[in-house]
Design a protein around this motif. Structure first.
Motif, mmCIF file in Angstrom:
data_model
loop_
_atom_site.group_PDB
_atom_site.id
_atom_site.type_symbol
_atom_site.label_atom_id
_atom_site.label_comp_id
_atom_site.label_asym_id
_atom_site.label_seq_id
_atom_site.Cartn_x
_atom_site.Cartn_y
_atom_site.Cartn_z
ATOM 1 N N ARG A 69 1.767 6.920 -6.722
ATOM 2 C CA ARG A 69 0.755 7.939 -7.013
ATOM 3 C C ARG A 69 1.243 9.343 -6.655
ATOM 4 N NH1 ARG A 69 -4.554 6.594 -8.288
ATOM 5 N NH2 ARG A 69 -4.938 4.371 -8.390
ATOM 6 N N GLU A 85 0.835 -1.213 0.000
ATOM 7 C CA GLU A 85 0.000 0.000 0.000
ATOM 8 C C GLU A 85 0.862 1.253 0.000
ATOM 9 O OE1 GLU A 85 -0.371 -2.506 2.270
ATOM 10 O OE2 GLU A 85 -2.226 -3.419 1.513
ATOM 11 N N GLN A 86 1.948 1.235 0.766
ATOM 12 C CA GLN A 86 2.853 2.385 0.799
ATOM 13 C C GLN A 86 3.576 2.554 -0.539
ATOM 14 O OE1 GLN A 86 5.037 1.135 4.299
ATOM 15 N NE2 GLN A 86 4.120 2.788 5.532
ATOM 16 N N ARG A 88 -4.010 8.560 0.216
ATOM 17 C CA ARG A 88 -4.605 7.536 -0.655
ATOM 18 C C ARG A 88 -5.971 7.981 -1.144
ATOM 19 N NH1 ARG A 88 -3.486 3.979 3.267
ATOM 20 N NH2 ARG A 88 -1.407 3.187 3.060
ATOM 21 N N ARG A 89 -6.790 8.470 -0.217
ATOM 22 C CA ARG A 89 -8.134 8.936 -0.590
ATOM 23 C C ARG A 89 -8.064 10.107 -1.563
ATOM 24 N NH1 ARG A 89 -10.421 8.904 5.455
ATOM 25 N NH2 ARG A 89 -10.834 6.684 5.624
ATOM 26 N N ILE A 120 -6.642 9.006 -5.349
ATOM 27 C CA ILE A 120 -7.314 8.005 -6.191
ATOM 28 C C ILE A 120 -7.958 8.665 -7.410
ATOM 29 C CG2 ILE A 120 -9.283 6.425 -6.307
ATOM 30 C CD1 ILE A 120 -8.524 5.556 -3.457
ATOM 31 N N GLU A 137 -1.042 8.782 5.387
ATOM 32 C CA GLU A 137 -1.146 7.764 4.340
ATOM 33 C C GLU A 137 -2.594 7.563 3.899
ATOM 34 O OE1 GLU A 137 0.870 4.042 5.164
ATOM 35 O OE2 GLU A 137 2.423 5.109 6.282
ATOM 36 N N THR A 138 -3.482 7.414 4.858
ATOM 37 C CA THR A 138 -4.896 7.179 4.552
ATOM 38 C C THR A 138 -5.478 8.354 3.771
ATOM 39 O OG1 THR A 138 -5.151 5.813 6.517
ATOM 40 C CG2 THR A 138 -7.165 6.733 5.562
ATOM 41 N N GLU A 155 2.352 1.736 -3.473
ATOM 42 C CA GLU A 155 1.352 2.311 -4.382
ATOM 43 C C GLU A 155 1.150 3.798 -4.084
ATOM 44 O OE1 GLU A 155 -1.734 2.770 -7.253
ATOM 45 O OE2 GLU A 155 0.004 1.460 -7.061
ATOM 46 N N LEU A 156 1.128 4.164 -2.817
ATOM 47 C CA LEU A 156 1.005 5.574 -2.450
ATOM 48 C C LEU A 156 2.192 6.355 -2.993
ATOM 49 C CD1 LEU A 156 -0.329 7.912 -0.915
ATOM 50 C CD2 LEU A 156 0.923 7.144 1.125
ATOM 51 N N SER A 206 8.255 10.146 -3.083
ATOM 52 C CA SER A 206 8.560 8.809 -2.567
ATOM 53 C C SER A 206 9.880 8.807 -1.807
ATOM 54 C CB SER A 206 8.593 7.781 -3.694
ATOM 55 O OG SER A 206 9.570 8.124 -4.659
#
Length: 171
Positions: free
Chosen positions: A30, A23-24, A148-149, A152, A144-145, A26-27, A45
């Motif tokens: 993005r 998940e990290q 991600r939101r 997207i 992080e949360t 992918e973050l 990153s």
């Protein structure tokens, strides 16, 4: 003799590379993609990995402020509008999603990270001296949360716009 005047390292100077979760990873992908739209040179990153790396160094008494600074720098172009200003043909689509960064709580997170990065001198909202590693880990999780939101839809919209503008027929 000249070598004797050089500063000597303090503590254990070796570090273990940070291992990110899928998940990290992918973050990070993005975040880099969003920053590439604005042609920023620094890779989010790298800053994210650096923040996670420095926070692990228990010999570093300033690790929370340094890690917070790196995370705040990831958000700075977004919060200042630099990313939104120079994406050309994508600008209208991005503007419709630009508020999503604030809608997911990144404004508060940016403020908290700024307070920590400045050692608590910019605001009375956070008591810098009482922030624990656990408190910081919770802030990283919220970062992080929320990222991600926030990422997207804008990134996926940009891909669709780029695909449409390229003239390639949909597959």
């Amino acid at each position: 003799m000249a070598d004797e005047l050089l500063p000597q390292p303090i503590g254990d100077t070796s570090s273990t590379p940070v291992r990110l979760t899928p998940e990290q990873e992918e973050l990070c992908r993005r975040m880099d993609e969003l920053h590439a739209l604005d042609q920023l040179q620094a890779k989010p990153s790298d800053m994210f990995r650096g923040a996670l790396s420095v926070i692990e160094d228990e010999n570093n008494p300033d690790r929370i402020a340094q890690a917070a600074h790196s995370l705040r720098e990831i958000l700075y172009p977004i919060m200042s509008g630099r990313v939104r200003r120079s994406i050309g043909a994508r600008e209208k689509a991005f503007e419709s999603y630009g508020s999503v960064f604030l809608d997911v709580g990144l404004g508060k997170i940016f403020g908290d990270l700024s307070d920590l990065a400045h050692h608590g001198v910019t605001s009375a909202r956070l008591d810098f001296l009482s922030v624990t590693r656990r408190d910081f880990d919770e802030l990283v999780e919220a970062f992080e949360t929320s990222m991600r939101r926030a990422l997207i839809r804008p990134i996926d919209v940009h891909r669709s716009i780029d695909h449409f503008l390229s003239g390639d027929p949909p597959k």
